[in-house]
Design a protein around this motif. Sequence first.
Motif, PDB file in Angstrom:
ATOM      1  N   GLN A   1      16.870 -34.061  -2.825  1.00 13.63           N
ATOM      2  CA  GLN A   1      17.915 -35.070  -3.026  1.00 13.63           C
ATOM      3  C   GLN A   1      18.522 -34.976  -4.422  1.00 13.63           C
ATOM      4  OE1 GLN A   1      15.471 -38.441  -1.899  1.00 13.63           O
ATOM      5  NE2 GLN A   1      16.650 -38.720  -0.014  1.00 13.63           N
ATOM      6  N   ALA A   2      17.676 -34.850  -5.427  1.00 12.47           N
ATOM      7  CA  ALA A   2      18.173 -34.773  -6.804  1.00 12.47           C
ATOM      8  C   ALA A   2      18.964 -33.492  -7.045  1.00 12.47           C
ATOM      9  CB  ALA A   2      17.002 -34.858  -7.786  1.00 12.47           C
ATOM     10  N   ASN A   3      18.457 -32.363  -6.545  1.00 14.42           N
ATOM     11  CA  ASN A   3      19.109 -31.075  -6.778  1.00 14.42           C
ATOM     12  C   ASN A   3      20.447 -30.982  -6.043  1.00 14.42           C
ATOM     13  OD1 ASN A   3      18.959 -28.658  -8.246  1.00 14.42           O
ATOM     14  ND2 ASN A   3      18.244 -27.530  -6.456  1.00 14.42           N
ATOM     15  N   VAL A   4      20.493 -31.445  -4.803  1.00 17.51           N
ATOM     16  CA  VAL A   4      21.738 -31.410  -4.033  1.00 17.51           C
ATOM     17  C   VAL A   4      22.783 -32.319  -4.685  1.00 17.51           C
ATOM     18  CG1 VAL A   4      22.789 -32.076  -1.825  1.00 17.51           C
ATOM     19  CG2 VAL A   4      20.691 -30.722  -1.841  1.00 17.51           C
ATOM     20  N   LYS A   5      22.382 -33.532  -5.047  1.00 18.86           N
ATOM     21  CA  LYS A   5      23.309 -34.474  -5.683  1.00 18.86           C
ATOM     22  C   LYS A   5      23.861 -33.895  -6.984  1.00 18.86           C
ATOM     23  CE  LYS A   5      23.410 -39.206  -7.560  1.00 18.86           C
ATOM     24  NZ  LYS A   5      24.606 -39.720  -6.958  1.00 18.86           N
TER      25      LYS A   5
END
Length: 135
Positions: free
Chosen positions: A92-96
């Motif tokens: 979630q953090a990397n995609v965002k």
Amino acid sequence: MSTLAADYEKTDMGTIQIAPEVIEVIAGLATIEVRGVAGMSGGFAGGIAELLGRKNLSKGVKVEVGQREAAVDVSIIVEFGHRIPEIAADIQANVKRSIEMMTGLHVVEVNVHIHDVHFKTAEKPEEEEIQTRVK
């Protein structure tokens, strides 16, 4: 999934449009960078998730793109032995971060769907197998 490129930004020189497929590829790349992800899942075909390679980075990724925001769903296969909640949070953090940095769109949500667990199998050389069968 939105099929048309949304008018993202109007400048003095013209309009900038980002196709949803571009965001899918960014999300796919950001997902497979996370440790513990065995691969992207194209979904359930006959009840079995398939591992997809680097050529199909947009498979297993669905996006909804507006003029200023995007929502992402990724379907993955995790490697056995890794903590699923940590993997999901890292995805979630990397995609965002990747989508916001590359496109300027605000990512409102990243949903992670775990479709399978990949087990590493011990591979035996074929020669040993043949020798044990024939004595």
